[in-house]
Design a protein around this motif. Sequence first.
Motif, short mmCIF file in Angstrom:
data_model
loop_
_atom_site.label_atom_id
_atom_site.label_comp_id
_atom_site.label_asym_id
_atom_site.label_seq_id
_atom_site.Cartn_x
_atom_site.Cartn_y
_atom_site.Cartn_z
N VAL A 1 -25.07 19.60 -70.27
CA VAL A 1 -26.05 18.67 -71.33
C VAL A 1 -24.78 18.37 -72.39
O VAL A 1 -24.09 19.61 -72.83
N TRP A 2 -24.75 17.21 -72.84
CA TRP A 2 -24.07 16.98 -74.04
C TRP A 2 -24.37 16.66 -75.30
O TRP A 2 -25.46 15.98 -75.46
N THR B 1 -28.77 20.52 -82.30
CA THR B 1 -29.33 20.14 -80.89
C THR B 1 -29.06 21.10 -79.75
O THR B 1 -29.70 21.54 -78.97
N GLY B 2 -27.56 21.33 -79.71
CA GLY B 2 -26.87 22.26 -78.89
C GLY B 2 -27.61 23.61 -78.89
O GLY B 2 -27.68 24.12 -77.83
N PHE C 1 -39.95 10.75 -81.97
CA PHE C 1 -39.59 11.57 -83.06
C PHE C 1 -38.53 12.67 -82.29
O PHE C 1 -38.62 13.53 -81.68
N GLN C 2 -37.31 12.56 -82.43
CA GLN C 2 -36.06 12.79 -82.13
C GLN C 2 -35.95 14.08 -82.11
O GLN C 2 -35.45 15.02 -81.27
N PRO C 3 -36.20 14.88 -83.34
CA PRO C 3 -36.07 16.34 -83.39
C PRO C 3 -36.53 17.25 -82.41
O PRO C 3 -36.07 18.50 -81.99
N LEU C 4 -37.67 16.64 -81.85
CA LEU C 4 -38.38 17.27 -80.80
C LEU C 4 -38.12 16.99 -79.38
O LEU C 4 -38.78 17.53 -78.55
N LEU C 5 -36.93 16.39 -79.23
CA LEU C 5 -36.65 15.59 -78.12
C LEU C 5 -36.14 16.61 -76.93
O LEU C 5 -36.58 16.51 -75.77
N TYR C 6 -35.49 17.55 -77.53
CA TYR C 6 -35.31 18.82 -76.53
C TYR C 6 -36.30 19.64 -75.90
O TYR C 6 -36.24 19.93 -74.90
N VAL D 1 -24.50 28.64 -70.84
CA VAL D 1 -23.18 28.80 -71.81
C VAL D 1 -23.18 27.52 -72.98
O VAL D 1 -23.25 26.55 -72.52
N LEU D 2 -22.91 28.04 -74.21
CA LEU D 2 -22.76 26.94 -75.25
C LEU D 2 -21.24 26.88 -75.64
O LEU D 2 -20.72 27.86 -75.95
#
Length: 477
Positions: free
Chosen positions: A288-289, A185-186, A59-64, A216-217
């Motif tokens: 982080v990219w 994601t960022g 479930f990628q949306p919660l990978l962060y 820093v974003l």
Amino acid sequence: MPDTRPEAVSTTPLPADSVPSRPRVVIIGAGFGGLQAAQALDGAPVDVTVIDRENHHLFQPLLYQVATASLSPADIAWPIRGILRRQRNATVLMADVHAIDTRARMVHAGDIAIPYDQLILATGATHSYFGHDDWADAAPGLKRIEDATTIRRRLLLAFERAEMAGDDALRQRLLTFVVVGAGPTGVEMAGAIVEIARKILAPDFRRIDPRAARVVLVEAGPGILSSFPQDLAEYARTSLTAMGVEVLTGARVTACDADGVSVDLAEGQSPPPDSALVDGRIEAGTVVWGAGVVASPAARWIGGPQDRAGRIQVSPDLSVPGHPEIFAIGDTASVTGTDGKPVPGIAPAAKQMGAHVAALIRDRAAGKTASRHFTYRHEGDLATIGRRSAVVKRGRMTLTGYIGWLFWGVTHVYFLIGLRYRIAVAFKWAWDYMTLQRGARLITGTDHDGPVGQTATREPLVPHAAPQPQPARAEGS
């Protein structure tokens, strides 16, 4: 169409007793689109083979949240075999596809060849470094569980090393975190990192003050959350700034290494006062990219038309031009909606494509030859900014702040697979919210980061030295 038959590939066909007599549907990839297609074919008069290089659906949306120690990998990933175990017409193979013979209709994966009558390409996408793949080691992206645990390790190690450091400049670099790319994601990643530093880790260290960490974003475009309405994007930017995130827009990354990033500001842009950007450089211990993606090599496997990002340009029914038996869905496909805009590479779109292709295959198995065009239904845009804050746009409904955050949480819990996981994640979030604790703060695995004390100076530690924090920014709501 070029001959895409693999050359000098030593593969063995599946055993005769495993070759089905009914139409054979092979699905490559068990992401949102591939899994939806497989489940939608349950009970259809076809035999389905699902091939994936991993043994789990993610479930990628919660990978962060795994990357920021809020959830463990087992909370957002489930064995594919377990999901499809009751589907009698489905077979699961864990293998890495490396070629497709479109003339013989064979998929080559590992040492075997799998025949197909209908093929669904749902192979997803990976990180794009815009021609600078050498940046990958210094700036991992976030697509797989391994990516998330690598980022989690680096984030937590940064604080551990800062605690060991005897040099102020080194400590400041270790406690500076850069997130490249200000899409959902960022934005979610930046907000989560600043919350870890200022709320979760603050009481745990003695020689450093984690609240002094800088996040820093960096975004090359003129604003953040470009797919969202302008008012919501501006709300998100204001919220991030209030939390303590430094937002740099119009800032293109020109170099990236283990010590930080080099940034080129657009004409007319200038960094804010007291910015981490000094002389075009941000010294950072962790990068982080999240700036871009590129499709899998599926287009090359079949010799199909592709766009600049490597996505297969499909027909209106999602089939590949010249190959009505092959479909591409999700991030593998370049699809234009009825409004003339590209269909976004998000989970709801992939699931809709998977259901659409499954319906077409059911029709074909029933002898129906008429095709149907894919119609995308946009179900809204959601992004969480941090604890108690999110932005939501769903039709005419717009939500922000705490109400938006609750809606975001309920939506994501709803789409998890299985009641047990929904309850577990909901309870975990509630517990973390009340206690300001994160239970997945484990530093595991190894990579080139080396041991914890590697970057520290050799100055002796002072047992009861008082911490020397930098001035902390506003903690936000």
